[in-house]
Each structure stands twice: as C-alpha cells, then as structure tokens.
Design a protein around this motif. Structure first.
Motif, PDB file in Angstrom:
ATOM      1  N   THR A  17       7.434  65.417  59.701  1.00 26.49           N
ATOM      2  CA  THR A  17       6.937  64.723  60.033  1.00 26.49           C
ATOM      3  C   THR A  17       5.922  64.586  58.992  1.00 26.49           C
ATOM      4  N   TYR A  18       5.374  65.823  58.259  1.00 19.92           N
ATOM      5  CA  TYR A  18       4.716  66.127  57.223  1.00 19.92           C
ATOM      6  C   TYR A  18       5.494  65.952  55.899  1.00 19.92           C
ATOM      7  N   LEU A  21       5.315  62.002  55.306  1.00 28.36           N
ATOM      8  CA  LEU A  21       4.616  61.609  55.871  1.00 28.36           C
ATOM      9  C   LEU A  21       4.306  61.914  54.114  1.00 28.36           C
ATOM     10  N   GLU A  33      -4.907  61.968  52.338  1.00 29.21           N
ATOM     11  CA  GLU A  33      -3.606  62.544  52.779  1.00 29.21           C
ATOM     12  C   GLU A  33      -4.186  63.357  53.621  1.00 29.21           C
ATOM     13  N   GLU A  38      -3.882  68.999  60.479  1.00 26.82           N
ATOM     14  CA  GLU A  38      -5.066  68.337  60.884  1.00 26.82           C
ATOM     15  C   GLU A  38      -3.447  66.975  61.059  1.00 26.82           C
ATOM     16  N   HIS A  39      -1.873  67.254  60.206  1.00 27.11           N
ATOM     17  CA  HIS A  39      -1.710  66.525  60.708  1.00 27.11           C
ATOM     18  C   HIS A  39      -0.562  66.749  62.051  1.00 27.11           C
ATOM     19  N   HIS A  46      -0.159  63.090  70.028  1.00 25.60           N
ATOM     20  CA  HIS A  46      -0.232  61.853  69.548  1.00 25.60           C
ATOM     21  C   HIS A  46      -0.246  59.788  70.621  1.00 25.60           C
TER      22      HIS A  46
END
Length: 139
Positions: A17-18, A21, A33, A38-39, A46
């Motif tokens: 997912t990173y 992104l 970004e 953090e991601h 979530h």
C-alpha cells in the motif's frame, strides 16, 4: 480479471500500500507524502469499513476502500485507469451501501474525486455516475 484482496496489518500489505501510495498522481487526503512509519500506523488503525488491494492478473494496480458514510475511495495507478469501471462494478456487485442516515450518509455509494483527476471523473460518468456536488477547502 480484477480481484480484491482485503488489506491486513501484514508487512507485505503495508509495504504494497505504501508503494501504491507513492505512485499516486493525485490525492484528496494529503499533500505531503507520509513516512513509511506514519503509513504503517495508518494501515494498522485505518478508519475504513473495508479496504482492499486491487489485483489485475498477477500485480497490484491500486486500492479501494469503503467508508461508513458510503463513500468509496478509488486509487488506480496510471496505466491501469482503463480498469476503473471493472473495479467499480466489482465493488458495487459485492457490497451494499449502509442504510441512509439524515445529514450523515446517502443511500447510495458516492466517490470523491480530486479536482485534477479528470480520468477518474470521466470513468465515473461512463459508469453512470452523476456529479452531485463540488467540495471546497477553505483557507
């Protein structure tokens, strides 16, 4: 053929997912970004009702999420936007919107689109989507 794989807290899903992104060319939720940490924290905590990686054949081409307000977030990487309608069809065939709640959510799914994402807006119109509002960010 499109498939949806529910996102988990696994390192593979966090990394994938990173990667996706970082490939985005438009965004509504952030201008800067996030760091990988953090991601990772976001993925683990979530706020989505459902969140999936979108797979075409053998590779992940984006992600899609459903929120509790019946909004759908759709992020397909450049080069695969021709599959947007197929992804939407998969989502609307697989899930029902939550019941309407006055001043909280519509009885239908909705999709918010970044102003610069003309490709997504056109795909939504071709899918039968009706533009119902414009959103403004105040200073």
């Amino acid at each position: 053929m499109i498939s949806l794989k529910e996102i988990t807290n696994s390192e593979d899903h966090i990394s994938e997912t990173y990667r996706l992104l970082k490939l985005r060319t438009s965004s509504i939720s952030h201008k800067k970004e996030p760091t990988f940490e953090e991601h990772k924290n976001f993925v683990i905590n979530h706020p989505y009702r459902f969140w999936f990686l979108v797979k075409s054949s053998k590779e992940y081409i984006g992600s899609v999420y459903l929120k509790h307000d019946n909004s759908i977030g759709l992020n397909i990487i450049d080069g695969f936007s021709n599959l947007t309608k197929e992804v939407l069809q998969k989502v609307v065939n697989s899930f029902e919107p939550l019941p309407p709640s006055k001043s909280m959510r519509n009885s239908h799914f909705i999709v918010n689109v970044a102003i610069e994402n003309i490709s997504l807006a056109e795909s939504l119109k071709e899918f039968g989507g009706l533009e119902i509002q414009r959103t403004f960010l105040l200073p």
